[in-house]
Design an enzyme around this catalytic site. Structure first.
Site, PDB file in Angstrom:
ATOM      1  N   THR A 210      14.049 109.755 101.684  1.00 26.14           N
ATOM      2  CA  THR A 210      15.264 110.558 101.604  1.00 26.14           C
ATOM      3  C   THR A 210      15.874 110.493 100.216  1.00 26.14           C
ATOM      4  OG1 THR A 210      15.677 110.160 103.959  1.00 26.14           O
ATOM      5  CG2 THR A 210      17.535 110.915 102.656  1.00 26.14           C
TER       6      THR A 210
ATOM      7  N   TYR B  38       5.677 101.766 105.968  1.00 24.81           N
ATOM      8  CA  TYR B  38       6.263 103.016 106.460  1.00 24.81           C
ATOM      9  C   TYR B  38       5.115 103.959 106.817  1.00 24.81           C
ATOM     10  CZ  TYR B  38       9.458 107.084 106.487  1.00 24.81           C
ATOM     11  OH  TYR B  38      10.193 108.188 106.835  1.00 24.81           O
TER      12      TYR B  38
ATOM     13  N   LYS C 120       8.073 100.258 109.934  1.00 26.48           N
ATOM     14  CA  LYS C 120       8.953 101.421 110.042  1.00 26.48           C
ATOM     15  C   LYS C 120       8.122 102.616 110.476  1.00 26.48           C
ATOM     16  CE  LYS C 120      12.122 104.247 107.183  1.00 26.48           C
ATOM     17  NZ  LYS C 120      11.748 105.518 107.762  1.00 26.48           N
TER      18      LYS C 120
END
Length: 302
Positions: free
Chosen positions: A54, A141, A167
Site C-alpha cells: 500500500t 507476504y 501475512k
C-alpha cells in the site's frame, strides 16, 4: 528494536498500512507521510508497515525508501514497533533489509520478488538471503504469484529460522487453514487481504489483520477487530456491509485501485495523499466523487 517474541511484539489487533504520499509532480511528500502517521498513532494499532505494498514500495528510489523508513521510526518514537517492507531481487532486498535494520525497525516484511512464478527453490533462496542479512523477525507476504502449499510453508519455516509470521495475501482460507494447522504456534498468523476479510480470517482463529482503511478512518478497523475477536457477528456484518464493502467494490474495478482509492480518500479528508506513480493509475474524476458518500459515512470513525 526489541527482542520480544513476535507474537508479543505485535499482539492481537490491527496492523496499520499507511500510504506513501506524493506531491502533484510525483515527488515524495515526506512531511505529509509524517503528518499522516501522527493521526494513525492516536489509535491503538499494534504496529504499522512502512513502505509496504500500500506504501508503493516498488515505486520508491533507494534514498526515498530510506527516508520513509527513517521517518516512520522517528514518528513512532517507541510508541509502537515499525515493520519495513523489502522486495525486488535478493541483492536489492538485502540492501533494503540492512538499511531498515540500521534505521531501527522491529521486523521485516518480505514482499514477492520481481520475477513472477519463480520456482520455489528460488523463492526459498530469496528469503534465506534476507534472513541472513538481519537478526530481526521476518514476515512472509504471500500475495500475487506467491501462493505456497503447506509442504512448502513448512520447509520455508524449517530453513529460515527467523521467519516469525505469515501475512496471507491470497484470501484462500482453505489453503491458509492447512498451512496454519501444519505449523501451528511456530508462526504468528496475519490476515492480509483487507478489511473486508476480517470475518473469514477471524472465523479460522486468526486475531491480527492488516488494514489500509487505518490510514483514513483509523477507528473503523479497530471496531472490526473488536467485533471479530468477541464473535459479535451482527456488529461485524453491519460494519462490513455498510462501511467496508462499498469501498472494496470500487477498489476491485482496476488493478492498483487498492492504493489510489486510499490516496484519493486522504485527499478528500484533507490529509496527504496525492497521485500514485505509474504503472499504477489514479481514480477517474467520477470515481473520486463516489468516494464522498463513503467518507461521509465514516465520520464517526475518523
Amino acid at each position: 528494536m526489541t527482542e520480544l517474541p513476535f507474537n508479543e511484539l505485535v499482539p492481537e489487533g490491527v496492523i496499520g498500512f499507511p500510504i506513501t504520499p506524493f506531491h502533484a509532480d510525483h515527488a515524495l511528500n515526506i512531511e505529509g507521510f509524517r503528518s499522516n502517521l501522527e493521526v494513525m498513532l492516536q489509535e491503538p494499532f499494534t504496529t504499522f508497515v512502512a513502505a509496504g505494498g500500500t506504501g508503493e514500495m516498488y515505486s520508491l528510489a533507494r534514498d526515498e525508501y530510506i527516508a520513509v523508513v527513517k521517518a516512520a521510526v522517528e514518528v513512532a518514537d517507541t510508541k509502537m514497533p515499525v515493520i519495513a517492507g523489502v522486495g525486488y531481487g535478493s541483492r536489492i532486498a538485502v540492501t533494503m533489509t540492512k538499511e531498515a535494520t540500521k534505521a531501527g525497525v522491529s521486523a521485516i516484511l518480505i514482499l514477492p520478488p520481481y520475477y513472477p512464478n519463480a520456482a520455489f527453490e528460488g523463492m526459498l533462496a530469496y528469503c534465506k538471503a534476507i534472513g541472513n542479512a538481519t537478526q530481526l523477525p521476518l514476515l512472509i507476504y504471500t500475495r500475487d504469484w506467491v501462493n505456497l502449499s503447506a509442504d512448502q510453508a513448512e520447509r520455508l519455516a524449517d530453513e529460515v529460522p527467523t521467519l516469525a509470521a505469515w501475512k496471507d495475501g491470497q484470501g484462500e482460507l482453505r489453503n491458509y487453514q492447512r498451512i496454519k494447522a501444519r505449523l501451528g504456534e511456530r508462526l504468528t498468523w496475519i490476515g492480509g487481504v483487507g478489511d473486508d476479510h476480517v470475518s473469514g480470517y477471524y472465523g479460522i482463529g486468526i486475531r491480527r489483520f492488516t488494514s489500509s482503511i487505518s490510514s483514513v478512518a483509523p477507528k473503523l478497523p479497530i471496531l472490526l477487530h473488536e467485533a471479530g475477536a468477541s464473535r459479535d457477528e451482527e456488529t461485524l456484518a453491519e460494519l462490513t456491509d455498510r462501511h467496508v464493502l462499498p469501498l472494496y467494490n470500487l477498489r476491485t474495478r482496476c488493478k492498483g485501485y487498492e492504493v489510489s482509492a486510499m490516496k484519493a480518500l486522504l485527499d478528500l479528508r484533507g490529509m496527504a495523499g496525492g497521485p500514485v506513480r505509474p504503472p499504477l493509475v489514479d481514480l477517474k474524476p467520477e470515481e473520486r466523487e463516489e468516494l464522498e458518500p463513503i467518507l461521509d459515512g465514516w465520520k464517526e470513525f475518523l
